[in-house]
Scaffold this active site. Structure first.
Site, PDB file in Angstrom:
ATOM      1  N   PRO A 262      11.666   9.799  23.341  1.00 35.01           N
ATOM      2  CA  PRO A 262      12.284  10.979  22.721  1.00 35.01           C
ATOM      3  C   PRO A 262      13.289  11.748  23.588  1.00 35.01           C
ATOM      4  O   PRO A 262      13.064  12.894  23.978  1.00 35.01           O
ATOM      5  CB  PRO A 262      11.077  11.836  22.365  1.00 35.01           C
ATOM      6  CG  PRO A 262      10.066  11.489  23.403  1.00 35.01           C
ATOM      7  CD  PRO A 262      10.262  10.020  23.676  1.00 35.01           C
ATOM      8  N   CYS A 263      14.430  11.137  23.814  1.00 38.14           N
ATOM      9  CA  CYS A 263      15.479  11.805  24.585  1.00 38.14           C
ATOM     10  C   CYS A 263      16.048  13.013  23.840  1.00 38.14           C
ATOM     11  O   CYS A 263      16.638  13.899  24.455  1.00 38.14           O
ATOM     12  CB  CYS A 263      16.576  10.814  24.959  1.00 38.14           C
ATOM     13  SG  CYS A 263      17.282   9.913  23.570  1.00 38.14           S
ATOM     14  N   HIS A 264      15.838  13.076  22.526  1.00 38.40           N
ATOM     15  CA  HIS A 264      16.305  14.231  21.752  1.00 38.40           C
ATOM     16  C   HIS A 264      15.550  15.507  22.112  1.00 38.40           C
ATOM     17  O   HIS A 264      16.005  16.602  21.812  1.00 38.40           O
ATOM     18  CB  HIS A 264      16.197  13.951  20.245  1.00 38.40           C
ATOM     19  CG  HIS A 264      14.803  13.724  19.765  1.00 38.40           C
ATOM     20  ND1 HIS A 264      14.147  12.521  19.948  1.00 38.40           N
ATOM     21  CD2 HIS A 264      13.930  14.541  19.127  1.00 38.40           C
ATOM     22  CE1 HIS A 264      12.933  12.609  19.418  1.00 38.40           C
ATOM     23  NE2 HIS A 264      12.774  13.825  18.911  1.00 38.40           N
TER      24      HIS A 264
END
Length: 164
Positions: free
Chosen positions: A124-126
């Site tokens: 989850p780089c967001h």
């Protein structure tokens, strides 16, 4: 022996997620406005990925449980491993990730590694934002990052973080 790669596209409310996998591991999951061609055969890992994406977008899955094999440098993999631990509904700053993996001086390298994450959403780089709360950088587009954070309840539907 070279690995065989299989591809398919998953249609989300915010564009396609183009998926690539070996017989046993997911290697890529990237947003796009166009769909990949679908391989005639689909390994179990792609079917599992699609099932878990269905659950995520339906609001019933908070954590992915898939065999992952992203390609990158040792440093990039260290950053991605750290990103994978960010819980659903939470955000962390690039500085916090830098401190966790290598120290504050690595903040730019962390940002670069975050931007090269080949398994977005699942890793989850967001959920990584600027220290000031701004939505900075997202390879899939800031509007997708904002949508995902709203979907996860981090942002209220009417709320918008500063985009720059």
């Amino acid at each position: 022996m070279l690995a065989t790669f299989y591809t398919c596209s998953y249609n989300t409310p915010i564009g396609y997620l183009n998926l690539a996998a070996t017989d046993t591991h997911l290697v890529s999951c990237l947003f796009s406005d166009i769909a990949y061609p679908t391989s005639p055969e689909q390994p179990a890992v792609l079917k599992q990925t699609i099932d878990q994406l269905d659950e995520y977008f339906a609001g019933t899955r908070r954590q992915f449980d898939l065999p992952l094999q992203p390609e990158g440098t040792d440093f990039q993999k260290k950053v991605w491993d750290n990103l994978y631990t960010i819980p659903f509904g939470k955000t962390v700053s690039y500085m916090a990730v830098a401190r966790a993996v290598s120290g504050e001086k690595a903040i730019r390298a962390v940002g670069a590694a975050n931007g090269k994450n080949p398994i977005c959403l699942i890793v989850p780089c967001h959920r990584v934002i600027g220290s000031d709360g701004s939505l900075t950088g997202y390879a899939g587009g800031l509007w997708r990052k904002e949508w995902l954070l709203k979907h996860e309840g981090i942002l209220k539907p009417t709320q918008q973080l500063a985009l720059f």
